[in-house]
Design a protein around this motif. Structure first.
Motif, PDB file in Angstrom:
ATOM      1  N   SER A  17      43.861  42.681  63.465  1.00 45.34           N
ATOM      2  CA  SER A  17      43.518  43.992  62.892  1.00 45.34           C
ATOM      3  C   SER A  17      44.597  45.059  62.989  1.00 45.34           C
ATOM      4  O   SER A  17      44.398  46.164  62.488  1.00 45.34           O
TER       5      SER A  17
ATOM      6  N   ASP B 275      37.397  29.478  67.589  1.00 44.75           N
ATOM      7  CA  ASP B 275      38.159  30.007  66.456  1.00 44.75           C
ATOM      8  C   ASP B 275      37.347  29.844  65.173  1.00 44.75           C
ATOM      9  O   ASP B 275      36.772  28.760  64.949  1.00 44.75           O
TER      10      ASP B 275
ATOM     11  N   LYS C 139      43.545  41.110  54.339  1.00 46.57           N
ATOM     12  CA  LYS C 139      42.134  41.517  54.205  1.00 46.57           C
ATOM     13  C   LYS C 139      41.726  41.493  52.723  1.00 46.57           C
ATOM     14  O   LYS C 139      40.617  41.079  52.383  1.00 46.57           O
TER      15      LYS C 139
ATOM     16  N   ILE D 234      35.098  46.704  67.261  1.00 42.89           N
ATOM     17  CA  ILE D 234      33.908  46.997  66.452  1.00 42.89           C
ATOM     18  C   ILE D 234      32.844  45.930  66.693  1.00 42.89           C
ATOM     19  O   ILE D 234      31.649  46.246  66.820  1.00 42.89           O
TER      20      ILE D 234
ATOM     21  N   ASP E 149      33.883  34.114  69.257  1.00 43.54           N
ATOM     22  CA  ASP E 149      35.131  34.890  69.347  1.00 43.54           C
ATOM     23  C   ASP E 149      36.195  34.033  70.039  1.00 43.54           C
ATOM     24  O   ASP E 149      35.925  33.370  71.045  1.00 43.54           O
TER      25      ASP E 149
ATOM     26  N   TYR F 221      48.820  43.083  56.817  1.00 39.56           N
ATOM     27  CA  TYR F 221      47.414  43.155  57.264  1.00 39.56           C
ATOM     28  C   TYR F 221      46.490  43.437  56.074  1.00 39.56           C
ATOM     29  O   TYR F 221      45.512  42.712  55.842  1.00 39.56           O
TER      30      TYR F 221
ATOM     31  N   ASN G 235      38.132  53.575  62.481  1.00 39.80           N
ATOM     32  CA  ASN G 235      37.113  53.761  63.525  1.00 39.80           C
ATOM     33  C   ASN G 235      37.748  54.258  64.812  1.00 39.80           C
ATOM     34  O   ASN G 235      38.911  53.960  65.096  1.00 39.80           O
TER      35      ASN G 235
HETATM   36  P1  NAD Z   1      39.864  43.904  67.023  1.00 43.46           P
HETATM   37  O1  NAD Z   1      41.274  43.454  66.847  1.00 43.46           O
HETATM   38  O2  NAD Z   1      39.556  44.904  68.073  1.00 43.46           O
HETATM   39  O3  NAD Z   1      38.912  42.642  67.306  1.00 43.46           O
HETATM   40  C1  NAD Z   1      39.036  41.434  66.593  1.00 43.46           C
HETATM   41  C2  NAD Z   1      38.239  40.369  67.329  1.00 43.46           C
HETATM   42  O4  NAD Z   1      38.343  39.148  66.583  1.00 43.46           O
HETATM   43  C3  NAD Z   1      38.759  40.078  68.738  1.00 43.46           C
HETATM   44  O5  NAD Z   1      37.677  39.991  69.644  1.00 43.46           O
HETATM   45  C4  NAD Z   1      39.451  38.735  68.592  1.00 43.46           C
HETATM   46  O6  NAD Z   1      39.419  37.957  69.785  1.00 43.46           O
HETATM   47  C5  NAD Z   1      38.631  38.083  67.494  1.00 43.46           C
HETATM   48  N1  NAD Z   1      39.395  37.060  66.747  1.00 43.46           N
HETATM   49  C6  NAD Z   1      40.655  37.161  66.258  1.00 43.46           C
HETATM   50  N2  NAD Z   1      41.002  36.016  65.656  1.00 43.46           N
HETATM   51  C7  NAD Z   1      39.928  35.184  65.739  1.00 43.46           C
HETATM   52  C8  NAD Z   1      39.669  33.867  65.283  1.00 43.46           C
HETATM   53  N3  NAD Z   1      40.590  33.175  64.596  1.00 43.46           N
HETATM   54  N4  NAD Z   1      38.454  33.319  65.540  1.00 43.46           N
HETATM   55  C9  NAD Z   1      37.516  34.014  66.229  1.00 43.46           C
HETATM   56  N5  NAD Z   1      37.718  35.257  66.694  1.00 43.46           N
HETATM   57  C10 NAD Z   1      38.911  35.848  66.446  1.00 43.46           C
HETATM   58  O7  NAD Z   1      39.422  44.410  65.583  1.00 43.46           O
HETATM   59  P2  NAD Z   1      38.403  45.577  65.194  1.00 43.46           P
HETATM   60  O8  NAD Z   1      39.148  46.853  65.140  1.00 43.46           O
HETATM   61  O9  NAD Z   1      37.187  45.447  66.012  1.00 43.46           O
HETATM   62  O10 NAD Z   1      38.080  45.160  63.678  1.00 43.46           O
HETATM   63  C11 NAD Z   1      37.017  44.262  63.382  1.00 43.46           C
HETATM   64  C12 NAD Z   1      36.952  44.056  61.882  1.00 43.46           C
HETATM   65  O11 NAD Z   1      36.731  45.300  61.222  1.00 43.46           O
HETATM   66  C13 NAD Z   1      38.245  43.490  61.289  1.00 43.46           C
HETATM   67  O12 NAD Z   1      37.909  42.620  60.263  1.00 43.46           O
HETATM   68  C14 NAD Z   1      38.965  44.705  60.721  1.00 43.46           C
HETATM   69  O13 NAD Z   1      39.758  44.342  59.634  1.00 43.46           O
HETATM   70  C15 NAD Z   1      37.770  45.551  60.275  1.00 43.46           C
HETATM   71  N6  NAD Z   1      37.996  47.011  60.266  1.00 43.46           N
HETATM   72  C16 NAD Z   1      38.506  47.650  61.359  1.00 43.46           C
HETATM   73  C17 NAD Z   1      38.650  49.039  61.340  1.00 43.46           C
HETATM   74  C18 NAD Z   1      39.184  49.820  62.518  1.00 43.46           C
HETATM   75  O14 NAD Z   1      39.425  51.020  62.393  1.00 43.46           O
HETATM   76  N7  NAD Z   1      39.363  49.213  63.682  1.00 43.46           N
HETATM   77  C19 NAD Z   1      38.291  49.744  60.192  1.00 43.46           C
HETATM   78  C20 NAD Z   1      37.807  49.039  59.082  1.00 43.46           C
HETATM   79  C21 NAD Z   1      37.648  47.670  59.140  1.00 43.46           C
END
Ligand code: NAD
Ligand code: DAU
Length: 362
Positions: free
Chosen positions: A89, A63, A168, A17, A37, A164, A194
């Motif tokens: 996630s 981080d 959150k 996302i 990231d 998880y 998503n």
């Molecule tokens: P993802 O796992 O694809 O991406 C997470 C990103 O965060 C990665 O690029 C990772 O390298 C980075 N990351 C992880 N730990 C880190 C740290 N300690 N410091 C810096 N960067 C770090 O996740 P996503 O699906 O893109 O989700 C993004 C956000 O949206 C999350 O907070 C998730 O809870 C929320 N969300 C996701 C969905 C979904 O359907 N995917 C739906 C609702 C909410």
């Protein structure tokens, strides 16, 4: 980027996302992005390859728990907003190993909040009221719905069921408390499932498309009747942009696709798309690859989001229909198999063995 330019600091902007958000933001807005990231297995700079020559994008590998780095970025770039997508996630991974989820989702959000508070409290009054800390969260914090229950609203009590979701929920509570106690102008968005480009192929839709294209089994957990509310990622990005600009500090906004589907409906729909656009020899119906496997422990039965507040306050509605969005998404993965092969490392193969190897057929 010239000194003094207003910027936003996005965390997790190389994930699914986050990278869609950064691309969408820079297509729609002038304000540059500093993108922090850690590049875990889920983060991939390939997602941002289109920005290689865009001076408005600055990538920093690091981080969110590294408070000295976060403080330095805030001091040097003086952002007008922090948008927090950085997280662990994947629910199944949180079941096998919750520690990283506590570390990043709870402690990481806490670190960001502390540094944001220190930075914000030293801003001039006008900048202070314009500043936003936007926290991207999930519908999973509300728990699981019965078949006839009304959709989650912003006042539904929190009842997270997986490590998880619990991590959150904890981060959402911290964000809320920083507004209530310190006045930090926070906005939290809680979004449903998503789908779209650049989603790591451990999640339902990309996993099934990639497996089906390779004629591998399609592992549906349990009876496949769990319901999720699907939203095209571009619609989520637009909602976050609006919430960032016009959301009221201290408020939370639900985001949903109004597209409730059982997992079997989703998998059958993507199989039908593959039958049509990518027929394969010896497979009449890709759905013949569906294999029911042992259920996810504590598997939430149904999620559904009521996004009425976002619609009435900010005028947001999803633009994409599920069937057209799914077709675009299936085509994207078929066209980007090199991207898929690039993101799935040896560690990913170990994950597949861990998650699916000991799951018996149901
Ligand atoms: P993802 O796992 O694809 O991406 C997470 C990103 O965060 C990665 O690029 C990772 O390298 C980075 N990351 C992880 N730990 C880190 C740290 N300690 N410091 C810096 N960067 C770090 O996740 P996503 O699906 O893109 O989700 C993004 C956000 O949206 C999350 O907070 C998730 O809870 C929320 N969300 C996701 C969905 C979904 O359907 N995917 C739906 C609702 C909410
Ligand atoms: O609801 C929002 C959440 O959606 C986000 O907060 C999470 O970050 C995101 O991962 C997602 O969580 P889910 O657990 O709903 O997504 P996932 O793609 O893992 O699974 C979707 C559904 O499909 C779920 O009911 C489990 C099922 N499933 C999943 C996989 C990976 C299967 O049946 N087989 C599978 O192999």
């Amino acid at each position: 980027m010239p000194r003094g330019t207003r910027v936003i600091l996005v965390t997790g902007g190389a994930g699914f996302i986050g990278s869609n958000f950064v691309l969408d933001w820079l297509a729609a807005e002038r304000t540059p992005v500093v993108n922090l990231d850690k590049l875990t297995y889920a983060g991939n700079l390939e997602n941002l390859a289109g920005l290689k020559n865009d001076a408005r994008h600055t990538f920093v590998k690091g981080d969110i728990n590294d408070r000295a780095l976060v403080a330095k970025l805030l001091r040097e770039h003086r952002p007008q907003a922090v948008v927090n997508f950085a997280a662990e996630s994947h629910v199944d991974r949180s079941i096998h190993g919750p520690a990283d989820f506590v570390q990043t989702n709870i402690m990481g959000t806490f670190s960001l909040l502390e540094e944001a508070r220190a930075y914000w409290s030293n801003l001039k009054e006008a900048e202070k009221s314009d500043f936003r800390f936007l926290h991207a969260s999930t519908d999973e914090v509300y728990g699981s719905l019965g078949a006839n229950d009304p959709a989650f609203t912003e006042t539904t009590p929190y009842a997270p069921n997986s490590p998880y979701a619990a991590s959150k929920a904890a981060s959402d509570h911290l964000v809320r408390s920083y507004h209530h106690t310190y006045g930090l102008p926070v906005v939290t968005t809680n979004c449903s499932n998503n789908y779209g480009p650049y989603q790591f192929p451990e999640k339902l839709i990309p996993l099934m498309v990639v497996n089906a294209a390779k004629r591998k089994p399609l592992p549906v957990y349990g009876d496949g009747k769990n319901v999720r509310d699907w939203l095209y990622v571009g619609d989520h990005c637009e909602a976050v942009r609006l919430a960032l600009k016009r959301g009221r500090p201290g408020e939370t906004y639900n985001i949903g696709g109004n597209a409730e589907k059982t997992n079997l409906e989703v998998v059958n729909a993507l199989c039908a798309i593959l039958d049509e656009i990518r027929p394969q020899p010896h497979i009449t119906h890709h759905s013949s690859l569906i294999t029911h496997v042992q259920d996810r422990p504590g598997h939430d039965r149904r999620y559904a989001m009521d996004a009425g507040k976002l619609r009435s306050e900010l005028g947001w509605m999803p633009r994409e229909q599920f069937d057209t969005g799914l077709k675009k998404t299936v085509q994207w993965y078929l066209d980007h198999m090199a991207w898929v092969d690039g993101v799935v490392s040896g560690a990913y193969r170990s994950w597949i063995d861990l998650n699916y190897g000991r799951r018996e057929r149901a």
